[in-house]
Scaffold this motif. Structure first.
Motif, PDB file in Angstrom:
ATOM      1  N   THR A 219     -17.742 -26.113 -38.800  1.00 59.54           N
ATOM      2  CA  THR A 219     -18.128 -24.710 -38.646  1.00 59.54           C
ATOM      3  C   THR A 219     -19.313 -24.427 -39.560  1.00 59.54           C
ATOM      4  O   THR A 219     -19.420 -25.009 -40.648  1.00 59.54           O
ATOM      5  CB  THR A 219     -16.957 -23.777 -39.015  1.00 59.54           C
ATOM      6  OG1 THR A 219     -15.861 -24.046 -38.141  1.00 59.54           O
ATOM      7  CG2 THR A 219     -17.349 -22.316 -38.866  1.00 59.54           C
ATOM      8  N   THR A 220     -20.191 -23.545 -39.145  1.00 60.13           N
ATOM      9  CA  THR A 220     -21.366 -23.210 -39.951  1.00 60.13           C
ATOM     10  C   THR A 220     -20.962 -22.796 -41.365  1.00 60.13           C
ATOM     11  O   THR A 220     -20.172 -21.872 -41.549  1.00 60.13           O
ATOM     12  CB  THR A 220     -22.161 -22.066 -39.298  1.00 60.13           C
ATOM     13  OG1 THR A 220     -22.543 -22.453 -37.983  1.00 60.13           O
ATOM     14  CG2 THR A 220     -23.409 -21.751 -40.108  1.00 60.13           C
ATOM     15  N   HIS A 221     -21.487 -23.518 -42.347  1.00 58.15           N
ATOM     16  CA  HIS A 221     -21.203 -23.194 -43.752  1.00 58.15           C
ATOM     17  C   HIS A 221     -22.314 -23.779 -44.602  1.00 58.15           C
ATOM     18  O   HIS A 221     -22.732 -24.923 -44.392  1.00 58.15           O
ATOM     19  CB  HIS A 221     -19.859 -23.779 -44.187  1.00 58.15           C
ATOM     20  CG  HIS A 221     -19.579 -23.584 -45.646  1.00 58.15           C
ATOM     21  ND1 HIS A 221     -19.109 -22.402 -46.166  1.00 58.15           N
ATOM     22  CD2 HIS A 221     -19.732 -24.434 -46.708  1.00 58.15           C
ATOM     23  CE1 HIS A 221     -18.966 -22.520 -47.475  1.00 58.15           C
ATOM     24  NE2 HIS A 221     -19.343 -23.740 -47.836  1.00 58.15           N
ATOM     25  N   GLU A 271     -21.737 -23.441 -25.586  1.00 60.36           N
ATOM     26  CA  GLU A 271     -21.780 -22.862 -26.927  1.00 60.36           C
ATOM     27  C   GLU A 271     -22.554 -23.785 -27.869  1.00 60.36           C
ATOM     28  O   GLU A 271     -22.476 -25.007 -27.774  1.00 60.36           O
ATOM     29  CB  GLU A 271     -20.360 -22.663 -27.462  1.00 60.36           C
ATOM     30  CG  GLU A 271     -19.528 -21.692 -26.642  1.00 60.36           C
ATOM     31  CD  GLU A 271     -18.147 -21.494 -27.230  1.00 60.36           C
ATOM     32  OE1 GLU A 271     -17.887 -22.053 -28.317  1.00 60.36           O
ATOM     33  OE2 GLU A 271     -17.347 -20.789 -26.612  1.00 60.36           O
ATOM     34  N   GLU A 273     -23.540 -25.896 -31.136  1.00 60.87           N
ATOM     35  CA  GLU A 273     -22.757 -26.616 -32.151  1.00 60.87           C
ATOM     36  C   GLU A 273     -22.860 -25.904 -33.498  1.00 60.87           C
ATOM     37  O   GLU A 273     -23.876 -25.260 -33.792  1.00 60.87           O
ATOM     38  CB  GLU A 273     -23.286 -28.047 -32.303  1.00 60.87           C
ATOM     39  CG  GLU A 273     -23.061 -28.931 -31.103  1.00 60.87           C
ATOM     40  CD  GLU A 273     -24.231 -28.964 -30.146  1.00 60.87           C
ATOM     41  OE1 GLU A 273     -24.305 -29.893 -29.327  1.00 60.87           O
ATOM     42  OE2 GLU A 273     -25.079 -28.034 -30.210  1.00 60.87           O
ATOM     43  N   THR A 274     -21.816 -26.034 -34.294  1.00 61.56           N
ATOM     44  CA  THR A 274     -21.794 -25.432 -35.625  1.00 61.56           C
ATOM     45  C   THR A 274     -21.280 -26.468 -36.621  1.00 61.56           C
ATOM     46  O   THR A 274     -20.253 -27.104 -36.384  1.00 61.56           O
ATOM     47  CB  THR A 274     -20.879 -24.199 -35.675  1.00 61.56           C
ATOM     48  OG1 THR A 274     -19.537 -24.576 -35.302  1.00 61.56           O
ATOM     49  CG2 THR A 274     -21.376 -23.123 -34.732  1.00 61.56           C
ATOM     50  N   ARG A 305     -26.983 -26.994 -42.976  1.00 66.46           N
ATOM     51  CA  ARG A 305     -26.124 -26.039 -42.254  1.00 66.46           C
ATOM     52  C   ARG A 305     -26.688 -25.814 -40.859  1.00 66.46           C
ATOM     53  O   ARG A 305     -27.896 -25.659 -40.668  1.00 66.46           O
ATOM     54  CB  ARG A 305     -26.111 -24.723 -43.039  1.00 66.46           C
ATOM     55  CG  ARG A 305     -25.732 -23.508 -42.216  1.00 66.46           C
ATOM     56  CD  ARG A 305     -25.855 -22.225 -43.001  1.00 66.46           C
ATOM     57  NE  ARG A 305     -27.107 -22.091 -43.725  1.00 66.46           N
ATOM     58  CZ  ARG A 305     -27.411 -21.061 -44.511  1.00 66.46           C
ATOM     59  NH1 ARG A 305     -26.545 -20.080 -44.678  1.00 66.46           N
ATOM     60  NH2 ARG A 305     -28.563 -21.015 -45.141  1.00 66.46           N
ATOM     61  N   TRP A 306     -25.782 -25.816 -39.870  1.00 66.86           N
ATOM     62  CA  TRP A 306     -26.235 -25.618 -38.493  1.00 66.86           C
ATOM     63  C   TRP A 306     -25.352 -24.619 -37.763  1.00 66.86           C
ATOM     64  O   TRP A 306     -24.148 -24.705 -37.877  1.00 66.86           O
ATOM     65  CB  TRP A 306     -26.226 -26.962 -37.751  1.00 66.86           C
ATOM     66  CG  TRP A 306     -27.091 -26.907 -36.535  1.00 66.86           C
ATOM     67  CD1 TRP A 306     -26.686 -26.688 -35.243  1.00 66.86           C
ATOM     68  CD2 TRP A 306     -28.500 -27.038 -36.495  1.00 66.86           C
ATOM     69  NE1 TRP A 306     -27.759 -26.683 -34.405  1.00 66.86           N
ATOM     70  CE2 TRP A 306     -28.896 -26.888 -35.148  1.00 66.86           C
ATOM     71  CE3 TRP A 306     -29.486 -27.250 -37.466  1.00 66.86           C
ATOM     72  CZ2 TRP A 306     -30.220 -26.964 -34.747  1.00 66.86           C
ATOM     73  CZ3 TRP A 306     -30.799 -27.327 -37.072  1.00 66.86           C
ATOM     74  CH2 TRP A 306     -31.155 -27.183 -35.726  1.00 66.86           C
ATOM     75  N   PRO A 307     -25.954 -23.677 -37.024  1.00 64.07           N
ATOM     76  CA  PRO A 307     -27.401 -23.466 -36.935  1.00 64.07           C
ATOM     77  C   PRO A 307     -27.942 -22.757 -38.168  1.00 64.07           C
ATOM     78  O   PRO A 307     -27.176 -22.251 -38.992  1.00 64.07           O
ATOM     79  CB  PRO A 307     -27.525 -22.580 -35.686  1.00 64.07           C
ATOM     80  CG  PRO A 307     -26.242 -21.814 -35.640  1.00 64.07           C
ATOM     81  CD  PRO A 307     -25.188 -22.761 -36.147  1.00 64.07           C
TER      82      PRO A 307
END
Length: 372
Positions: A219-221, A271, A273-274, A305-307
């Motif tokens: 998850t994005t972090h 969706e 990617e994160t 971090r992505w995105p």
């Protein structure tokens, strides 16, 4: 730009002090060697800007340079790392099998690996045919992979339109068009990416005492400079010029414990990617450049971090496009993490010999660690 880059300042040197383990007692440290003076480099804030991008290092190693921060891996740096880090000869591979992840992210080709009988069904001969995207699994992002998007240039102000693309056939090694292979992976393959590696085990930092990760690797972090420095302090690590920085963030560990259904969901689809990764900030750029790492790698699909947050440029543009620093992704760090944890040492001799692809944009790393 040139006049500003001539203003160079000394980099402070330091030694790493780390806890001893019983296994280390059997392998005493080599005699201390006088540390050679580090090459003097400008700090991040002393580098010139390129339009709205801070920290342009295009002329640090000359306008025709094609290896970037790999220039920091000099003979003295490699020799010192080998003398100090190789003790009993334990080794560990950092390459994930080519099969993984079985559904690569960012829409990349699914690996196809076929073994077949050759010269008849009863003759014991086998061949393999492998079709992969060089960035579907463990990889180095090369200098042709990511440039400055708004300006259509790659490292050292190389126009994107000047670089080759499409299938490349080269029949005569003596008649290679150097312009067509500029900034290719063959440059790092010829030099090698070898020196002192440093693992920052962020997963272990948070979980060693029974705690849990404060983030989900899928998850994005954003990981901050303060976190990286806290991990280094806890591990007893002091950086020095030319280190190869390796971050264990948690992607691979989670992959091994997740269901196939969850693994397949990683492949974006409708969706985006994160993923967790280092933050896109000037502080992070200062941390990476001012420590003068030769390369940086992690177990995540994207080092950063992505995105990225809206309106924030991808960090790849600075690391690859402005500095020429290799970015490693999908490194398998699980065995290395355990070895470092068991021995209490988080530095080691690191070797990587990318595929010798003339003009290549990326490559599996062929990376390994020699420890103790």
């Amino acid at each position: 730009m040139t006049s500003r880059l001539k203003r160079i300042f000394p980099q402070k040197s330091s030694k790493t002090e780390q806890p001893q383990s019983p296994s280390q007692a059997e392998a005493p440290s080599p005699p201390a060697k006088e540390e050679p003076p580090a090459k003097k480099l400008p700090t991040f804030d002393e580098l010139p800007n390129f339009h709205d991008f801070k920290g342009c290092a295009w002329e640090v190693w000359g306008k025709d340079d094609e290896i970037g921060t790999i220039n920091l891996l000099t003979e003295d740096v490699i020799q010192r790392a080998a003398q100090e880090e190789i003790r009993t000869g334990k080794t560990v591979s950092l390459n994930w099998p080519l099969h993984f992840p079985s559904r690569p992210v960012f829409g990349r080709k699914i690996p196809s690996i076929t073994t077949f009988k050759k010269d008849g069904p009863t003759i014991p001969i086998r061949d393999d045919v492998i079709h992969i995207n060089t960035q579907s699994g463990s990889q180095w992002d090369g200098l042709k992979h990511y440039g400055l998007r708004d300006y259509n240039v790659f490292y050292n102000n190389t126009p994107a339109d000047s670089l080759s693309e499409g299938e490349m056939e080269i029949h005569d090694p003596s008649e290679i068009d150097q312009a067509s292979i500029k900034l290719g992976m063959h440059n790092w393959a010829k030099h090698g990416i070898c020196g002192r590696g440093v693992l920052l085990d962020i997963v272990n930092y948070y979980t060693a005492d029974g705690g849990s990760l404060p983030y989900d690797p899928w998850t994005t972090h954003a990981l901050t400079v303060a976190e990286l420095e806290a991990v280094a302090k806890k591990q007893g690590v002091t950086f020095r010029q030319g280190d190869i920085l390796i971050l264990r963030v948690g992607f691979t560990q989670k992959y091994y414990t997740s269901t196939n259904e969850d693994k397949h969901k990683l492949r974006g689809g409708s969706e985006a990617e994160t993923f967790a990764g280092i933050e896109q900030s000037d502080d992070m750029k200062r941390f990476l450049w001012n420590n003068h790492f030769a390369a940086v790698a992690s177990d995540q699909p994207s080092m950063e971090r992505w995105p990225t947050p809206a309106g924030t440029p991808q960090l790849h543009q600075t690391i690859l496009g402005l500095w020429g620093m290799p970015i490693g992704e999908f490194f398998d760090l699980e065995a290395l993490s355990q070895l470092c944890k068991d021995t209490g040492r988080y530095t080691f001799f690191f070797t990587s010999w990318p595929l010798n692809i003339l003009g290549g944009a990326a490559s599996p790393p062929n990376a390994a660690v020699r420890h103790f």
